[in-house]
Scaffold this motif. Structure first.
Motif, PDB file in Angstrom:
ATOM      1  N   GLY A 199       0.620  -1.170   0.143  1.00  0.00           N
ATOM      2  CA  GLY A 199      -0.249   0.371  -0.059  1.00  0.00           C
ATOM      3  C   GLY A 199       0.794   1.255   0.071  1.00  0.00           C
ATOM      4  O   GLY A 199       1.948   1.453  -0.350  1.00  0.00           O
ATOM      5  N   SER A 202       0.479   4.564   4.485  1.00  0.00           N
ATOM      6  CA  SER A 202      -1.349   5.062   5.096  1.00  0.00           C
ATOM      7  C   SER A 202      -1.831   3.755   6.275  1.00  0.00           C
ATOM      8  O   SER A 202      -2.452   4.912   6.817  1.00  0.00           O
ATOM      9  CB  SER A 202      -2.171   5.768   4.002  1.00  0.00           C
ATOM     10  N   VAL A 203      -1.649   3.226   6.380  1.00  0.00           N
ATOM     11  CA  VAL A 203      -2.260   1.646   7.064  1.00  0.00           C
ATOM     12  C   VAL A 203      -1.956   2.491   8.572  1.00  0.00           C
ATOM     13  O   VAL A 203      -0.606   2.500   8.621  1.00  0.00           O
ATOM     14  CB  VAL A 203      -1.972   0.402   6.939  1.00  0.00           C
ATOM     15  N   SER A 239       0.914   5.857  11.691  1.00  0.00           N
ATOM     16  CA  SER A 239       1.031   4.828   9.969  1.00  0.00           C
ATOM     17  C   SER A 239       2.536   4.178  10.291  1.00  0.00           C
ATOM     18  O   SER A 239       3.197   4.680  10.710  1.00  0.00           O
ATOM     19  CB  SER A 239       0.756   5.991   8.891  1.00  0.00           C
ATOM     20  N   PRO A 262      -1.123  -3.103  -2.628  1.00  0.00           N
ATOM     21  CA  PRO A 262      -2.208  -3.476  -0.740  1.00  0.00           C
ATOM     22  C   PRO A 262      -2.599  -4.496  -1.277  1.00  0.00           C
ATOM     23  O   PRO A 262      -2.927  -5.393  -1.845  1.00  0.00           O
ATOM     24  CB  PRO A 262      -2.761  -2.274  -1.441  1.00  0.00           C
ATOM     25  N   PRO A 268      -7.641  -0.698   7.667  1.00  0.00           N
ATOM     26  CA  PRO A 268      -7.040   0.741   6.650  1.00  0.00           C
ATOM     27  C   PRO A 268      -6.057   1.312   8.142  1.00  0.00           C
ATOM     28  O   PRO A 268      -5.455   1.409   8.596  1.00  0.00           O
ATOM     29  CB  PRO A 268      -8.008   1.869   5.858  1.00  0.00           C
TER      30      PRO A 268
END
Length: 308
Positions: A199, A202-203, A239, A262, A268
């Motif tokens: 990804g 930003s997770v 994050s 991702p 998320p």
């Protein structure tokens, strides 16, 4: 007072053993791996490679508290073999629960997973009453064991608590299993290797320092909480890009990051509401995000503080 711990050779298990060794308690360690060389000589170590064949009742003689940490799978690999995950972890846990219930008089502490049992969050931070919708077999199995503990409590009054733990990290965490972002990223940076992120980075996860987690586990074993499920986390979200930024600031190194497609099972954002733990366990996290990352770096070879 005698306690029994499963999964003692893992990251959390070794930290818990170290804490228990400092207390005036007899510790019985049941593990599928050989005795840890630095473990306390006062500990009773039972190496039993086949959990399915364990006769638990004799091992529970005199035991007042069970810390059940043993688990064979990881979130990212569990979907490849859900049947094996269920047989190893659900059935294996159920055998231990059944024996503990037959013995009676035992406090059972199960280390569940706050990062996987909830699934996508509709409320932040997530309280224990949040809907559960796991997106990986690991989370499904953890939640199933929780439900069996509820079942045994409702039917027999079994004394158990499930700790929904966020994302533990700190010194001693393995960096070779691609599990545990902070330790893995720190090791790669110190080795001048690139970091792969699924990804865009930003997770968001709730990172909990290992010493804070151990204090919560021990508290759950000694305090008779009213609730059967308790979140254990930092209560704050960071994050993957935040992790990299702190490591970059602490090391002063240039970091190469490869952003990959991702993964479907990665939710998320996952942040836990830990107010119940504060009230019922008298516990609160102490170590800050930046301080915990610095301690993790200091424990790895190749570290030097570039800020001096």
């Amino acid at each position: 007072m005698t306690v029994l711990i499963t999964g003692a050779t893992g990251f959390v298990g070794q930290a818990l053993l170290k804490e228990l060794a400092q207390r005036d308690e007899e510790v019985i360690v049941v593990s599928g791996k050989p005795r840890i060389a630095r473990s306390s000589p006062s500990m009773i170590w039972r190496t039993l490679p086949n959990y399915e064949a364990i006769d638990w009742l004799p091992l529970l003689d005199g035991v007042s508290t069970i810390y059940h940490l043993a688990w064979s799978s990881l979130p990212q690999s569990s979907n490849s073999d859900p049947v094996g995950d269920a047989l190893d972890n659900i059935v294996g846990s159920l055998r231990l629960i059944e024996a503990a219930n037959k013995k009676g008089g035992v406090r059972f502490v199960f280390t569940s997973s706050g990062g996987t049992v909830y699934g996508p969050l509709s409320t932040l931070p997530a309280p224990e009453i949040h809907r559960t919708r796991p997106t990986c077999a690991y989370g499904v199995s953890k939640l199933t064991v929780e439900k069996y503990l509820d079942f045994y409590h409702d039917l027999y009054g079994f004394n158990a608590v499930s700790l929904r733990i966020s994302n533990p990290y700190g010194p001693g965490q393995s960096t070779g299993r691609n599990f545990g972002a902070i330790a893995t990223f720190a090791s790669l940076v110190l080795d001048d290797k690139p970091i792969n992120i699924y990804g865009d980075g930003s997770v968001v996860r709730d990172y909990l320092y290992i010493s804070d987690l151990v204090r919560a586990i021990v508290a759950a074993g000694s305090v008779q909480s009213q609730s059967r499920v308790i979140n254990v986390g930092s209560g704050a979200g960071h994050s993957l890009n935040d992790v990299i930024d702190v490591i970059r600031s602490l090391t002063g190194r240039s970091i190469k990051v490869n952003y990959l497609p991702p993964r479907r099972f990665d939710v998320p954002i996952s942040v836990l509401d830990v107010s119940r733990a504060e009230v019922e366990l008298g516990w609160t996290p102490i170590v800050s995000f930046a301080d915990g990352i610095e301690a993790t770096l200091q424990a790895l070879s190749g570290w030097s503080d570039k800020r001096a």
